[in-house]
Design a protein around this motif. Structure first.
Motif, mmCIF file in Angstrom:
data_model
loop_
_atom_site.group_PDB
_atom_site.id
_atom_site.type_symbol
_atom_site.label_atom_id
_atom_site.label_comp_id
_atom_site.label_asym_id
_atom_site.label_seq_id
_atom_site.Cartn_x
_atom_site.Cartn_y
_atom_site.Cartn_z
ATOM 1 N N GLY A 8 -32.108 -36.572 -4.820
ATOM 2 C CA GLY A 8 -31.687 -35.823 -6.005
ATOM 3 C C GLY A 8 -31.860 -36.655 -7.246
ATOM 4 N N ILE A 9 -31.700 -36.018 -8.385
ATOM 5 C CA ILE A 9 -31.883 -36.728 -9.649
ATOM 6 C C ILE A 9 -30.648 -37.622 -9.913
ATOM 7 C CG2 ILE A 9 -33.317 -34.806 -10.509
ATOM 8 C CD1 ILE A 9 -30.960 -34.268 -12.504
ATOM 9 N N PRO A 10 -30.706 -38.502 -10.891
ATOM 10 C CA PRO A 10 -29.588 -39.414 -11.142
ATOM 11 C C PRO A 10 -28.268 -38.707 -11.464
ATOM 12 C CG PRO A 10 -31.532 -40.122 -12.366
ATOM 13 C CD PRO A 10 -31.854 -38.777 -11.776
ATOM 14 N N ASN A 11 -27.184 -39.340 -11.039
ATOM 15 C CA ASN A 11 -25.829 -38.954 -11.460
ATOM 16 C C ASN A 11 -25.331 -37.615 -10.904
ATOM 17 O OD1 ASN A 11 -23.634 -40.055 -12.875
ATOM 18 N ND2 ASN A 11 -23.944 -38.667 -14.594
ATOM 19 N N THR A 12 -25.979 -37.086 -9.859
ATOM 20 C CA THR A 12 -25.526 -35.806 -9.305
ATOM 21 C C THR A 12 -24.417 -36.004 -8.264
ATOM 22 O OG1 THR A 12 -27.405 -35.930 -7.789
ATOM 23 C CG2 THR A 12 -27.634 -34.459 -9.680
ATOM 24 N N GLY A 13 -24.211 -37.250 -7.840
ATOM 25 C CA GLY A 13 -23.111 -37.517 -6.908
ATOM 26 C C GLY A 13 -23.563 -37.843 -5.494
ATOM 27 N N LYS A 14 -24.798 -38.316 -5.339
ATOM 28 C CA LYS A 14 -25.323 -38.642 -4.002
ATOM 29 C C LYS A 14 -24.480 -39.730 -3.334
ATOM 30 C CE LYS A 14 -29.301 -39.587 -5.909
ATOM 31 N NZ LYS A 14 -28.885 -39.162 -7.259
ATOM 32 N N SER A 15 -24.242 -40.825 -4.066
ATOM 33 C CA SER A 15 -23.489 -41.941 -3.485
ATOM 34 C C SER A 15 -22.048 -41.537 -3.211
ATOM 35 C CB SER A 15 -23.517 -43.138 -4.433
ATOM 36 O OG SER A 15 -24.848 -43.524 -4.683
ATOM 37 N N THR A 16 -21.499 -40.703 -4.096
ATOM 38 C CA THR A 16 -20.107 -40.255 -3.904
ATOM 39 C C THR A 16 -19.983 -39.489 -2.580
ATOM 40 O OG1 THR A 16 -19.798 -40.091 -6.291
ATOM 41 C CG2 THR A 16 -18.278 -38.822 -4.925
ATOM 42 N N ILE A 17 -20.922 -38.577 -2.321
ATOM 43 C CA ILE A 17 -20.880 -37.786 -1.083
ATOM 44 C C ILE A 17 -20.995 -38.705 0.136
ATOM 45 C CG2 ILE A 17 -22.121 -36.019 0.260
ATOM 46 C CD1 ILE A 17 -22.916 -34.733 -2.436
ATOM 47 N N LEU A 18 -21.881 -39.664 0.023
ATOM 48 C CA LEU A 18 -22.077 -40.602 1.130
ATOM 49 C C LEU A 18 -20.790 -41.388 1.400
ATOM 50 C CD1 LEU A 18 -24.073 -41.691 3.110
ATOM 51 C CD2 LEU A 18 -24.899 -43.276 1.396
ATOM 52 N N ASN A 19 -20.153 -41.863 0.350
ATOM 53 C CA ASN A 19 -18.895 -42.603 0.519
ATOM 54 C C ASN A 19 -17.825 -41.722 1.161
ATOM 55 O OD1 ASN A 19 -19.976 -44.891 -0.630
ATOM 56 N ND2 ASN A 19 -19.167 -44.491 -2.667
ATOM 57 N N THR A 20 -17.786 -40.443 0.734
ATOM 58 C CA THR A 20 -16.791 -39.523 1.299
ATOM 59 C C THR A 20 -17.055 -39.337 2.796
ATOM 60 O OG1 THR A 20 -16.622 -38.369 -0.813
ATOM 61 C CG2 THR A 20 -15.844 -37.172 1.113
ATOM 62 N N LEU A 21 -18.309 -39.145 3.151
ATOM 63 C CA LEU A 21 -18.648 -38.936 4.566
ATOM 64 C C LEU A 21 -18.368 -40.186 5.400
ATOM 65 C CD1 LEU A 21 -22.013 -36.979 4.218
ATOM 66 C CD2 LEU A 21 -19.856 -36.084 5.132
ATOM 67 N N ASP B 221 -21.373 -39.410 15.618
ATOM 68 C CA ASP B 221 -22.260 -38.389 16.201
ATOM 69 C C ASP B 221 -23.731 -38.765 16.127
ATOM 70 O OD1 ASP B 221 -20.289 -36.717 16.954
ATOM 71 O OD2 ASP B 221 -20.348 -35.480 15.125
ATOM 72 N N ASN B 222 -24.006 -40.051 16.118
ATOM 73 C CA ASN B 222 -25.403 -40.501 16.141
ATOM 74 C C ASN B 222 -26.217 -40.030 14.923
ATOM 75 O OD1 ASN B 222 -26.796 -42.289 17.684
ATOM 76 N ND2 ASN B 222 -27.700 -40.767 19.062
ATOM 77 N N ILE B 223 -25.578 -40.021 13.757
ATOM 78 C CA ILE B 223 -26.276 -39.602 12.535
ATOM 79 C C ILE B 223 -26.460 -40.798 11.609
ATOM 80 C CG2 ILE B 223 -26.081 -38.193 10.428
ATOM 81 C CD1 ILE B 223 -24.422 -36.206 12.123
ATOM 82 N N ASP B 224 -27.674 -40.979 11.143
ATOM 83 C CA ASP B 224 -27.943 -41.999 10.121
ATOM 84 C C ASP B 224 -28.236 -41.294 8.822
ATOM 85 O OD1 ASP B 224 -27.573 -44.256 11.537
ATOM 86 O OD2 ASP B 224 -29.687 -44.840 11.673
ATOM 87 N N ILE B 225 -27.642 -41.778 7.752
ATOM 88 C CA ILE B 225 -27.856 -41.118 6.470
ATOM 89 C C ILE B 225 -28.428 -42.142 5.480
ATOM 90 C CG2 ILE B 225 -25.437 -41.360 5.753
ATOM 91 C CD1 ILE B 225 -25.751 -38.358 4.850
ATOM 92 N N TYR B 226 -29.436 -41.714 4.759
ATOM 93 C CA TYR B 226 -30.118 -42.611 3.811
ATOM 94 C C TYR B 226 -29.839 -42.155 2.387
ATOM 95 C CZ TYR B 226 -32.773 -44.109 7.902
ATOM 96 O OH TYR B 226 -33.125 -44.589 9.131
ATOM 97 N N ASP B 227 -29.323 -43.076 1.579
ATOM 98 C CA ASP B 227 -29.067 -42.793 0.163
ATOM 99 C C ASP B 227 -30.290 -43.287 -0.604
ATOM 100 O OD1 ASP B 227 -27.724 -42.127 -2.155
ATOM 101 O OD2 ASP B 227 -26.562 -43.972 -2.261
ATOM 102 N N THR B 228 -30.776 -42.510 -1.549
ATOM 103 C CA THR B 228 -31.948 -42.956 -2.318
ATOM 104 C C THR B 228 -31.607 -42.984 -3.809
ATOM 105 O OG1 THR B 228 -32.727 -40.679 -2.562
ATOM 106 C CG2 THR B 228 -33.605 -41.923 -0.703
ATOM 107 N N PRO B 229 -32.305 -43.809 -4.569
ATOM 108 C CA PRO B 229 -32.062 -43.802 -6.017
ATOM 109 C C PRO B 229 -32.456 -42.449 -6.598
ATOM 110 C CG PRO B 229 -33.387 -45.711 -5.364
ATOM 111 C CD PRO B 229 -33.331 -44.794 -4.179
ATOM 112 N N GLY B 230 -31.729 -41.995 -7.601
ATOM 113 C CA GLY B 230 -32.069 -40.725 -8.231
ATOM 114 C C GLY B 230 -33.350 -40.856 -9.036
ATOM 115 N N ILE B 231 -34.233 -39.870 -8.913
ATOM 116 C CA ILE B 231 -35.437 -39.954 -9.745
ATOM 117 C C ILE B 231 -35.615 -38.722 -10.622
ATOM 118 C CG2 ILE B 231 -36.788 -41.556 -8.344
ATOM 119 C CD1 ILE B 231 -38.401 -39.038 -7.408
ATOM 120 N N LEU B 232 -36.182 -38.980 -11.774
ATOM 121 C CA LEU B 232 -36.544 -37.907 -12.696
ATOM 122 C C LEU B 232 -38.063 -37.899 -12.790
ATOM 123 C CD1 LEU B 232 -33.869 -38.434 -15.451
ATOM 124 C CD2 LEU B 232 -34.234 -36.315 -14.198
ATOM 125 N N TRP B 233 -38.602 -37.212 -13.737
ATOM 126 C CA TRP B 233 -40.039 -37.199 -13.922
ATOM 127 C C TRP B 233 -40.294 -37.650 -15.356
ATOM 128 C CZ3 TRP B 233 -36.519 -33.854 -12.382
ATOM 129 C CH2 TRP B 233 -36.184 -32.787 -13.199
#
Ligand code: GTP
Length: 282
Positions: A117-130, A155-167
């Motif tokens: 997702g793009i920057p600042n949408t809350g990707k890292s926040t969701i990951l921390n919550t999970l 449950d054998n799930i790996d989750i990858y957080d990525t930096p937010g990108i714009l164009w």
């Protein structure tokens, strides 16, 4: 509007091959502007991939607009979508579960999910919550996450957080302003006064009751953005020498109130606003 820090180009180049290696994509957009905060580049490279659109920050978006967006994505676009508050474990787990249920799982190996997702949408926040702990750095400025990182969940799930990108160039301008008002684009790339102007117009036209609630001194109710910014500046003491309103300070104050949700639950766009070509990837 142009704002494209170096690491974004690197991430964009890596994203395509990284996506090929995962089972599913959790695309995080901002519920207040779900279309403007969707990355057109992703639309192009993610075809055929299991994907869910997460409308995050639903707690500060207009519930009616969010409902309309969910219908738009789920029904009209046939793209699974869910609205959540990223700090709510129940919400985040529900989104993850819908995601996992789409994947044809081989229990013997890890299910790999990538958060994009793009920057600042809350990707890292969701990951921390999970994860139930702070595994990713968060912050209310765009581009906090600089590198991809992996977290193992139960449950054998790996989750990858990525930096937010714009164009590199964001068009049309309205889209750039909505992104700037939400906090997705660095404040250095757009003039505060212009963002506040955009925000003030939106508030006057669509959310007058929220304005009056937050700024009860607005009498008479301002008919145009400049008058709103001026009234707020006067009432809140944003003044320069000689008693003139400091428009820069007054603009900052309105934007801060808008971003934090102190002005109420506000959405910057609804499906009815779709009349521009958003596919502007470069
Ligand atoms: P980048 O590192 O720039 O890609 O950002 P990110 O997508 O990882 O966003 P991050 O998790 O750092 O969150 C950005 C800001 O939004 C932080 O101030 C969070 O506290 C806030 N935030 C995240 N999720 C929510 C939510 O559901 N509701 C509200 N109100 N704020 C949220």
């Amino acid at each position: 509007i142009q704002w494209f820090p170096g690491h974004m180009l690197e991430t964009k180049n890596q994203l395509k091959s990284a996506i090929a290696r995962v089972d599913a994509l959790l695309e995080v957009v901002d519920a207040r502007l779900p279309l403007s905060s969707s990355n057109p580049f992703l639309e192009r490279i993610a075809t055929g991939k299991n994907r869910i659109k997460i409308l995050n920050k639903a707690d500060i978006a207009d519930p009616e607009a969010t409902q309309a967006w969910l219908e738009y994505f789920n029904r009209d676009m046939k793209l699974p979508a869910a609205a959540i508050c990223g700090t709510c474990l129940q919400d985040a787990s529900r989104a993850l579960q819908s995601m996992v249920s789409m994947v044809d799982r081989n229990k013997a190996r890890k299910t790999k999910i990538m958060v994009v997702g793009i920057p600042n949408t809350g990707k890292s926040t969701i990951l921390n919550t999970l994860a139930g702990r702070k595994v990713a750095k968060t912050g209310n400025v765009p581009a906090v996450t600089r590198h991809q990182q992996r977290t193992s969940l139960k449950d054998n799930i790996d989750i990858y957080d990525t930096p937010g990108i714009l164009w590199p160039v964001i068009e049309p301008r309205q889209r750039g302003l909505a992104l700037a008002a939400s906090g997705a684009i660095s404040d250095t790339a757009v003039d505060y006064h212009e963002i506040a102007h955009f925000a003030a117009q939106l508030l006057i036209e669509r959310y007058p009751a929220c304005l009056v609630e937050r700024y009860p001194f607005l009498k008479p109710f301002p008919g145009e953005p400049q008058a709103l910014i001026e009234s707020v500046g006067k009432a809140r003491g944003c003044l320069k020498k000689g008693g003139y309103v400091d428009f820069q300070k007054a603009s900052q104050l309105i934007i801060r109130d808008l971003r934090s949700g102190r002005l109420g639950r506000i959405s910057f766009e609804t499906p009815k606003d779709i009349n521009i070509d958003y596919d502007t990837d470069q």
